[in-house]
Design a protein around this motif. Structure first.
Motif, mmCIF file in Angstrom:
data_model
loop_
_atom_site.group_PDB
_atom_site.id
_atom_site.type_symbol
_atom_site.label_atom_id
_atom_site.label_comp_id
_atom_site.label_asym_id
_atom_site.label_seq_id
_atom_site.Cartn_x
_atom_site.Cartn_y
_atom_site.Cartn_z
ATOM 1 N N ARG A 11 43.594 -28.317 -51.589
ATOM 2 C CA ARG A 11 42.592 -29.256 -51.440
ATOM 3 C C ARG A 11 41.652 -28.768 -52.867
ATOM 4 N NH1 ARG A 11 41.991 -27.671 -46.243
ATOM 5 N NH2 ARG A 11 39.843 -26.318 -46.447
ATOM 6 N N LYS A 29 32.811 -28.169 -52.291
ATOM 7 C CA LYS A 29 31.518 -28.996 -52.309
ATOM 8 C C LYS A 29 30.833 -28.975 -53.593
ATOM 9 C CE LYS A 29 29.037 -31.776 -49.664
ATOM 10 N NZ LYS A 29 29.751 -33.313 -48.953
ATOM 11 N N ARG A 69 39.881 -36.079 -37.471
ATOM 12 C CA ARG A 69 38.778 -35.131 -37.498
ATOM 13 C C ARG A 69 38.312 -34.357 -38.630
ATOM 14 N NH1 ARG A 69 37.343 -35.658 -32.319
ATOM 15 N NH2 ARG A 69 39.013 -36.152 -30.611
ATOM 16 N N ASP A 70 37.061 -34.173 -38.989
ATOM 17 C CA ASP A 70 36.883 -33.482 -40.291
ATOM 18 C C ASP A 70 37.066 -32.158 -40.090
ATOM 19 O OD1 ASP A 70 34.370 -34.430 -42.647
ATOM 20 O OD2 ASP A 70 34.905 -32.416 -42.189
ATOM 21 N N ASN A 128 28.520 -41.281 -47.518
ATOM 22 C CA ASN A 128 27.951 -40.792 -48.685
ATOM 23 C C ASN A 128 28.353 -41.313 -49.902
ATOM 24 O OD1 ASN A 128 26.758 -38.388 -47.351
ATOM 25 N ND2 ASN A 128 28.425 -37.653 -46.962
ATOM 26 N N SER A 136 31.620 -35.991 -51.735
ATOM 27 C CA SER A 136 32.763 -35.119 -52.257
ATOM 28 C C SER A 136 34.031 -35.392 -52.331
ATOM 29 C CB SER A 136 32.603 -33.454 -51.456
ATOM 30 O OG SER A 136 33.015 -33.804 -50.096
ATOM 31 N N VAL A 137 34.764 -36.329 -51.553
ATOM 32 C CA VAL A 137 36.039 -36.964 -51.567
ATOM 33 C C VAL A 137 35.764 -38.523 -52.184
ATOM 34 C CG1 VAL A 137 38.071 -37.277 -50.452
ATOM 35 C CG2 VAL A 137 36.750 -35.177 -49.889
ATOM 36 N N HIS A 141 35.000 -43.349 -46.976
ATOM 37 C CA HIS A 141 35.139 -42.832 -45.836
ATOM 38 C C HIS A 141 33.929 -43.147 -44.982
ATOM 39 C CE1 HIS A 141 34.314 -39.499 -48.398
ATOM 40 N NE2 HIS A 141 33.641 -38.887 -47.424
ATOM 41 N N HIS A 143 31.883 -41.415 -41.973
ATOM 42 C CA HIS A 143 31.796 -40.388 -41.019
ATOM 43 C C HIS A 143 31.041 -40.883 -39.776
ATOM 44 C CE1 HIS A 143 31.613 -36.909 -44.045
ATOM 45 N NE2 HIS A 143 31.123 -37.851 -44.806
HETATM 46 P P1 5GP Z 1 31.963 -36.466 -48.130
HETATM 47 O O1 5GP Z 1 31.192 -35.058 -48.603
HETATM 48 O O2 5GP Z 1 32.729 -36.877 -49.362
HETATM 49 O O3 5GP Z 1 31.128 -37.548 -47.801
HETATM 50 O O4 5GP Z 1 32.936 -36.061 -46.975
HETATM 51 C C1 5GP Z 1 34.463 -35.668 -47.102
HETATM 52 C C2 5GP Z 1 34.536 -34.972 -45.843
HETATM 53 O O5 5GP Z 1 35.907 -34.608 -46.002
HETATM 54 C C3 5GP Z 1 33.562 -33.415 -45.626
HETATM 55 O O6 5GP Z 1 33.223 -33.682 -44.529
HETATM 56 C C4 5GP Z 1 34.957 -32.669 -45.590
HETATM 57 O O7 5GP Z 1 34.532 -31.758 -44.649
HETATM 58 C C5 5GP Z 1 36.068 -33.359 -45.305
HETATM 59 N N1 5GP Z 1 37.372 -32.897 -45.633
HETATM 60 C C6 5GP Z 1 37.459 -32.457 -46.841
HETATM 61 N N2 5GP Z 1 38.998 -32.211 -47.202
HETATM 62 C C7 5GP Z 1 39.744 -32.121 -45.938
HETATM 63 C C8 5GP Z 1 40.851 -32.048 -45.418
HETATM 64 O O8 5GP Z 1 41.771 -31.385 -45.953
HETATM 65 N N3 5GP Z 1 40.959 -32.304 -44.140
HETATM 66 C C9 5GP Z 1 40.114 -32.793 -43.446
HETATM 67 N N4 5GP Z 1 40.311 -33.183 -41.849
HETATM 68 N N5 5GP Z 1 38.782 -32.994 -43.766
HETATM 69 C C10 5GP Z 1 38.456 -32.839 -44.989
#
Ligand code: 5GP
Length: 155
Positions: A11, A29, A69-70, A128, A136-137, A141, A143
């Motif tokens: 990651r 993050k 699942r997150d 987000n 962050s990704v 997506h 949530h």
């Molecule tokens: P963001 O911050 O972009 O809205 O959400 C990205 C989400 O991806 C975060 O809640 C983070 O915990 C989740 N996440 C990041 N890497 C992984 C992973 O390798 N596996 C899973 N299941 N969730 C991940």
């Protein structure tokens, strides 16, 4: 090195390679929030999840959408719903008319999964977007959060 460590290293390396920043990075993050994505079509950790190169707990899958699942749940139920093909949708702010169908499908799938998870008293949907939106990704997506009382306003 354990499988968990390997996943974490993967990651970090994926995040690091797709974000440009000159300052030291204290966490994944922070790494993501400190910089903007270098390329909207660059692969992210979610591609590895889609391709089953790293494990995830899948709760729903069809030909267009994957939900899992997150890894860092913020509620008893915390599920991420993503398109299998990003098609430039690194975030909602990149949406074009051609994305109507997939955007609707992501939200409709969230409703189906909420039902499947027994979130009959309510749930929260979050998308987000960008550094100020705490994204962050950079693979769009949704949530789906539930199983506890949510607060408002959101932080
Ligand atoms: P963001 O911050 O972009 O809205 O959400 C990205 C989400 O991806 C975060 O809640 C983070 O915990 C989740 N996440 C990041 N890497 C992984 C992973 O390798 N596996 C899973 N299941 N969730 C991940």
């Amino acid at each position: 090195m354990s499988g968990k460590d390997n996943n974490k290293r993967d990651r970090i390396s994926v995040l690091s390679s797709h974000f440009s920043s000159s300052r030291p990075m204290a966490s994944e993050k922070e790494a993501a929030l400190a910089a903007t994505p270098s390329d909207a079509d660059a692969p992210t950790i979610f591609d590895k999840i889609i391709n089953k190169e790293i494990p995830s707990t899948v709760v729903y899958e069809d030909d267009k959408v994957l939900a899992f699942r997150d890894i860092t749940p913020q509620a008893p139920t915390h599920i991420l719903i993503i398109p299998k093909v990003k098609d430039g949708l690194s975030g909602l702010s990149k949406a074009e008319e051609r994305h109507f169908d997939i955007l609707g499908r992501l939200l409709y799938t969230a409703k189906l999964i909420a039902k499947q998870e027994g979130l009959d008293d309510g749930f929260r949907i979050v998308i987000n977007d960008g550094p100020k939106g705490c994204q962050s990704v950079y693979h769009i997506h949704v949530h789906l959060l539930g199983g506890r009382q949510m607060n408002w306003p959101a932080g």
